[in-house]
Write a protein that holds these residues in place. Structure first.
Motif, mmCIF file in Angstrom:
data_model
loop_
_atom_site.group_PDB
_atom_site.id
_atom_site.type_symbol
_atom_site.label_atom_id
_atom_site.label_comp_id
_atom_site.label_asym_id
_atom_site.label_seq_id
_atom_site.Cartn_x
_atom_site.Cartn_y
_atom_site.Cartn_z
ATOM 1 N N ALA A 1 0.828 -1.198 0.000
ATOM 2 C CA ALA A 1 0.000 0.000 0.000
ATOM 3 C C ALA A 1 0.865 1.251 0.000
ATOM 4 N N VAL A 2 1.837 1.326 0.897
ATOM 5 C CA VAL A 2 2.661 2.526 0.998
ATOM 6 C C VAL A 2 3.601 2.643 -0.181
ATOM 7 N N ALA A 3 4.213 1.545 -0.568
ATOM 8 C CA ALA A 3 5.229 1.604 -1.613
ATOM 9 C C ALA A 3 4.959 0.570 -2.706
ATOM 10 N N ASP A 4 3.707 0.369 -3.061
ATOM 11 C CA ASP A 4 3.375 -0.580 -4.120
ATOM 12 C C ASP A 4 4.088 -0.200 -5.409
ATOM 13 N N GLY A 5 4.725 -1.175 -6.031
ATOM 14 C CA GLY A 5 5.397 -0.957 -7.304
ATOM 15 C C GLY A 5 6.710 -0.203 -7.200
ATOM 16 N N ALA A 6 7.158 0.075 -5.993
ATOM 17 C CA ALA A 6 8.394 0.837 -5.818
ATOM 18 C C ALA A 6 9.619 -0.069 -5.894
ATOM 19 N N GLU A 7 10.727 0.522 -6.281
ATOM 20 C CA GLU A 7 12.006 -0.186 -6.301
ATOM 21 C C GLU A 7 12.626 -0.086 -4.910
ATOM 22 N N ARG A 8 13.058 -1.199 -4.374
ATOM 23 C CA ARG A 8 13.644 -1.256 -3.026
ATOM 24 C C ARG A 8 15.161 -1.106 -3.126
ATOM 25 N N ARG A 9 15.719 -0.179 -2.338
ATOM 26 C CA ARG A 9 17.177 0.018 -2.301
ATOM 27 C C ARG A 9 17.635 -0.032 -0.852
ATOM 28 N N GLU A 10 18.533 -0.970 -0.552
ATOM 29 C CA GLU A 10 19.046 -1.124 0.818
ATOM 30 C C GLU A 10 20.397 -0.450 0.966
ATOM 31 N N GLN A 11 20.605 0.135 2.139
ATOM 32 C CA GLN A 11 21.912 0.662 2.512
ATOM 33 C C GLN A 11 22.381 -0.123 3.722
ATOM 34 N N SER A 12 23.671 -0.374 3.792
ATOM 35 C CA SER A 12 24.227 -1.162 4.887
ATOM 36 C C SER A 12 25.187 -0.333 5.709
ATOM 37 N N ASP A 13 25.342 -0.731 6.975
ATOM 38 C CA ASP A 13 26.324 -0.059 7.825
ATOM 39 C C ASP A 13 27.713 -0.645 7.548
ATOM 40 N N LYS A 14 28.713 -0.206 8.308
ATOM 41 C CA LYS A 14 30.099 -0.632 8.079
ATOM 42 C C LYS A 14 30.299 -2.126 8.234
ATOM 43 N N SER A 15 29.466 -2.771 9.033
ATOM 44 C CA SER A 15 29.603 -4.212 9.235
ATOM 45 C C SER A 15 28.814 -5.022 8.198
ATOM 46 N N GLY A 16 28.134 -4.347 7.287
ATOM 47 C CA GLY A 16 27.388 -5.026 6.238
ATOM 48 C C GLY A 16 25.940 -5.328 6.571
ATOM 49 N N ARG A 17 25.494 -4.953 7.764
ATOM 50 C CA ARG A 17 24.090 -5.178 8.144
ATOM 51 C C ARG A 17 23.213 -4.092 7.524
ATOM 52 N N PRO A 18 22.020 -4.464 7.075
ATOM 53 C CA PRO A 18 21.109 -3.435 6.530
ATOM 54 C C PRO A 18 20.810 -2.373 7.587
ATOM 55 N N SER A 19 20.944 -1.105 7.209
ATOM 56 C CA SER A 19 20.688 -0.019 8.153
ATOM 57 C C SER A 19 19.559 0.898 7.697
ATOM 58 N N ARG A 20 19.231 0.846 6.413
ATOM 59 C CA ARG A 20 18.193 1.712 5.876
ATOM 60 C C ARG A 20 17.674 1.101 4.583
ATOM 61 N N VAL A 21 16.374 1.238 4.372
ATOM 62 C CA VAL A 21 15.762 0.791 3.124
ATOM 63 C C VAL A 21 14.987 1.969 2.561
ATOM 64 N N ASP A 22 15.249 2.288 1.303
ATOM 65 C CA ASP A 22 14.515 3.329 0.595
ATOM 66 C C ASP A 22 13.656 2.666 -0.466
ATOM 67 N N PHE A 23 12.457 3.179 -0.641
ATOM 68 C CA PHE A 23 11.573 2.711 -1.694
ATOM 69 C C PHE A 23 11.418 3.842 -2.694
ATOM 70 N N LEU A 24 11.873 3.593 -3.929
ATOM 71 C CA LEU A 24 11.879 4.616 -4.975
ATOM 72 C C LEU A 24 10.719 4.391 -5.926
ATOM 73 N N ALA A 25 10.128 5.489 -6.361
ATOM 74 C CA ALA A 25 9.029 5.399 -7.319
ATOM 75 C C ALA A 25 9.527 4.731 -8.586
ATOM 76 N N ALA A 26 8.739 3.852 -9.146
ATOM 77 C CA ALA A 26 9.125 3.129 -10.354
ATOM 78 C C ALA A 26 9.458 4.097 -11.477
ATOM 79 N N GLY A 27 10.575 3.841 -12.156
ATOM 80 C CA GLY A 27 10.955 4.638 -13.308
ATOM 81 C C GLY A 27 11.670 5.932 -12.993
ATOM 82 N N ASN A 28 11.957 6.201 -11.731
ATOM 83 C CA ASN A 28 12.629 7.454 -11.388
ATOM 84 C C ASN A 28 14.134 7.310 -11.239
#
Length: 148
Positions: free
Chosen positions: A1-28
């Motif tokens: 619902a919030v991010a339907d059809g969005a592209e998921r992009r993960e960012q990791s901290d220095k140890s490689g663990r996921p620290s942030r997830v961004d959902f980008l509008a499709a095609g942007n």
């Protein structure tokens, strides 16, 4: 619902663990159209409605995710939630719109709720000319458990 059809992009901290997830509008592409950012102490929703989307839309789409009480339907009752989420409102009471702005630290939710037994519900029901009100105190005022 919030991010339907969005592209998921993960960012990791220095140890490689996921620290942030961004959902980008499709095609942007790589740099544009971030709809939602989620991380530790981060929940930032960007929409055409601006920062007050959760307040203005009250419970329209978040209510779909509010299912915890369904397990207790036979034992507990809650009047319909028709008010905006009560947490986490901005703590800066001096800022313009502070009474209706949420902090970008977590998903807004209804933390201050009243549940009762079905027998207590009957005692709470008021006559039709004075219906029971289940709402937020000080809806348009900057107040809360962490505010003056």
């Amino acid at each position: 619902a919030v991010a339907d059809g969005a592209e998921r992009r993960e960012q990791s901290d220095k140890s490689g663990r996921p620290s942030r997830v961004d959902f980008l509008a499709a095609g942007n592409g790589e740099n544009g159209g971030c709809l939602l950012s989620v991380g530790k102490k981060l929940f930032e929703r960007r929409s055409d409605n601006g920062a007050n989307e959760f307040y203005e839309n009250k419970n329209c789409w978040l209510n779909e995710l509010d299912f915890e009480l369904k397990s207790f339907d036979q034992h507990l009752f809650e009047f319909p939630v028709t008010f905006p989420p009560t947490y986490p409102f901005s703590e800066d009471c001096q800022a313009p719109g502070a009474a209706t702005d949420y902090m970008a630290t977590r998903l807004p939710g209804w933390c201050d709720r009243v549940l009762c037994s079905h027998s207590a519900r009957r005692a709470l029901l008021c006559p039709p000319d004075q219906p029971t009100q289940y709402a937020v105190l000080g809806l348009d005022d900057c107040l809360g458990d962490h505010k003056p």
